[in-house]
Design an enzyme around this catalytic site. Sequence first.
Site, PDB file in Angstrom:
ATOM      1  N   GLY A  23       0.816  -1.212   0.000  1.00  0.00           N
ATOM      2  CA  GLY A  23       0.000   0.000   0.000  1.00  0.00           C
ATOM      3  C   GLY A  23       0.843   1.254   0.000  1.00  0.00           C
ATOM      4  O   GLY A  23       0.377   2.340  -0.347  1.00  0.00           O
ATOM      5  N   MET A  24       2.100   1.123   0.406  1.00  0.00           N
ATOM      6  CA  MET A  24       2.916   2.312   0.539  1.00  0.00           C
ATOM      7  C   MET A  24       3.999   2.432  -0.510  1.00  0.00           C
ATOM      8  O   MET A  24       4.393   3.534  -0.871  1.00  0.00           O
ATOM      9  CB  MET A  24       3.574   2.327   1.913  1.00  0.00           C
ATOM     10  CG  MET A  24       2.582   2.513   3.034  1.00  0.00           C
ATOM     11  SD  MET A  24       3.447   2.711   4.575  1.00  0.00           S
ATOM     12  CE  MET A  24       2.524   4.041   5.272  1.00  0.00           C
ATOM     13  N   LYS A  42      13.390   0.676  -3.828  1.00  0.00           N
ATOM     14  CA  LYS A  42      12.088   0.782  -3.157  1.00  0.00           C
ATOM     15  C   LYS A  42      11.552   2.186  -3.409  1.00  0.00           C
ATOM     16  O   LYS A  42      12.178   3.179  -3.016  1.00  0.00           O
ATOM     17  CB  LYS A  42      12.280   0.552  -1.664  1.00  0.00           C
ATOM     18  CG  LYS A  42      11.026   0.563  -0.841  1.00  0.00           C
ATOM     19  CD  LYS A  42      11.369   0.085   0.577  1.00  0.00           C
ATOM     20  CE  LYS A  42      10.175   0.127   1.500  1.00  0.00           C
ATOM     21  NZ  LYS A  42      10.561  -0.331   2.851  1.00  0.00           N
ATOM     22  N   ASP A 135      11.177  -7.376  14.314  1.00  0.00           N
ATOM     23  CA  ASP A 135      10.216  -8.097  13.481  1.00  0.00           C
ATOM     24  C   ASP A 135      10.928  -9.197  12.713  1.00  0.00           C
ATOM     25  O   ASP A 135      10.679  -9.415  11.538  1.00  0.00           O
ATOM     26  CB  ASP A 135       9.512  -7.132  12.523  1.00  0.00           C
ATOM     27  CG  ASP A 135       8.316  -7.792  11.832  1.00  0.00           C
ATOM     28  OD1 ASP A 135       7.763  -8.751  12.410  1.00  0.00           O
ATOM     29  OD2 ASP A 135       7.970  -7.358  10.724  1.00  0.00           O
TER      30      ASP A 135
END
Lengths: 339, 443
Positions: A23-24, A42, A135
Amino acid sequence: MREILAGDTVDQYELTELLARSGMASIFKAVDKRTGAPVAVKVPHLQYESDVAFYERFKREEQIGQRLVHPNIVRVLAPDKKSRMYLVMEFAEGRSLRAVVKAKSPFPVEEALEITRQICAALVYMHAQGVVHRDLKPDNVLVGDDGKVKLLDFGIAMDEAARRLTWFGLSPPLGTPDYMAPEQIRGRRGDVRTDVYALGTMLYEMITGELPYVSGNVHAMMRSKLNEDPRPPREVLPGIDPKIEEILLHAIERSPRERYPTAAEMLADLEDPSRVVLRDRTAPVGRPLLARLGIPRVVLVRGILGLVIGTLLLLTWLMGSAASRRAPQIVPEAPRGGR
Amino acid sequence: MSLYSMNLAWLLTCAFLVMFMQLGFAMVETGFTRAKNAVHTMAMNLVIYPVGIVGFWLVGYAVSMGGVAGWPTLGPAGAPHAELGLHVGARFFGLLGGAKFALVDVAQDPPNLAMFLFSVVFMDTAATVPTGALAERWKFSAFVVYGFFMSMVLYPLYANWVWGGGWLSTLGVSFGLGHGHVDFAGSSVVHMTGGITALAGAIVLGPRIGKFRKDGTIGMIQGHNLPMTVMGTFVLAFGWFGFNAGSTLAASEPRIAAVAVNTTIASATGALTALFYVWQKHRRPDVAMACNGLLGGLVAITAPCAFVTPAAAGLIGVVAGLLVSVSVGALEARLRIDDPVGAIAVHGVCGTWGALSVGLFADGSFGEGWNGVAGPVRGLLFGDAGQLGAQAIGVLANGVVVFGLAYGFFRAMDRLIGNRVDAEIESTGLDDLEMGADAYPRD
């Protein structure tokens, strides 16, 4: 300005292929036209270009990433000139550890240890730089065909609620709680020991082929992570070396205080499992001062109770005699006699 | 403002506080029971209130207070009164009151009316204790009959012996045993009576299905709403100030300060002791037991609250906390008695302890001329062993007579209409099949 697509050229990079999209941002495979080297780029979606908070975060990710230079961490490169917002990383061939685990599990122990050692080495370095991943999971680990392991997406996207984009697609919205440490389930940010926990869980999975906590229900699983001990590895893999089992259990202790305090200490054990000292896990580790005094609890409890009762009895006696000496009543017309 | 008016206002205000305790009991008991029986448990707590009031109004007040001429703090004595009893030689053994039925004779007498209100809420406190111990299996019709029996006969009888001029109160005058049986606000009269009745009922009714299994293990039947129990506990602790401080029957009595302080301290030490006891035993701070420990401390301090120092109150609370924790387990494991809310331990056991503690710790600073005996009330520790004797006799009388009558009543009820709901109703839930209601419908 328009949305970037595969085939476009941005500054010195020629985008050849879309690797993943969230989404980003989108991640493209690209070629650095100056060196001919393959890279990954990116690029945030257009609507975020003007978002100041997003920009700050993105810049920070790049700055921290450029600081981290380690053979087991995917490098963030510094382009000569940037005409828009994007991030360039070295391109590493390979598959995600998730895919590798899926393909061959359980792993031969030595192979699993080797992968873990490399990740652990990356953690030691990152932690020394003051960066905590938070994470860590098989989706964020890239295993090259030559066996070289590289860590991706190293916990620098400061927005913790945001979904993370890995090279292999979008991580699940909730973030898989399989590798989450108990303190994270409790809502804390976590520290270096949180990474140790995740790494221990990954090693557990590689060696035994299963996760230490299994449940059909995510919430039930998180709950047992908080309250129950993990399944002993020997139950899943009866022939496991007790020293390897000790490393596993030490890394995934529920309380951070009882885990390896640093990734370096875990790495030392991983490099030479023979030096691991087996612990009796039926007894509480790191007992509190009171317990170490060696006074049996029953004696302690009864002692305290006796002391309280004795003190009150003494006070009763002292206050009582004083009270009865002052006996004259204050109000003569007050009630006397039964009700 | 006359002293009488002030004292009447005090007594009435305290009666209102005690009335509020009915809510506390309802919450504690319902929280401790299962969701499928929530309406039934609440219903018992609701219905015991009106049933008790009517029973006590018509008969109970006369039996308990019919023999009392008056109360000097509340107004001049003048109402007709009569105590019935036995004359043995020169001694008189008062057994029950025989005047003031249905408040007919005292309809215009403020002291008696105020006293009625204060007494009826005390009685209802005692009467609501068994609704906890017998919860989740008691047939509603049998419970209603019990309500009348308790408010008209059982409670008034023992209350008369201690507070109505009966034989326990005259043990001092007749036999030189201290000041006779002294119970300031009702450890024995209210709580022990309720607890002992609950014990008799629990024995006759038997345990809930699934409590004691064939293989000897004990089923943990958890309550459905611990937060409600905690709230109820606070309501009770609040109402208890009326219970104890009101028992001076006079706002003009400065001792109310000591009474209130002692009440607070005993509840605190009772709660903490029970909390720590279970904590060290089972490694978990048990909220339910802390609630019961707090209530146990309150029950125990009820009799001695006016006669002891704060230190003694603390000690009485500590012992009560221990007693609650130990006896909850002992009742289950050793005597195989199923008490869903711990009422027998809290009210029966701690009530007994509270009554006895007067005979130990009363320090001679209060109670001048109590029950017609000169001098203040002193316990064993302060030189009067006879007082402890009177307390023991009072406790014994309660254990024998109240238990005997209650046991006989429950056995008779077994034959007349039955005490227990059918097993099927019990398994499905009393709300559904006995009450035709559902506390928490899902849609």
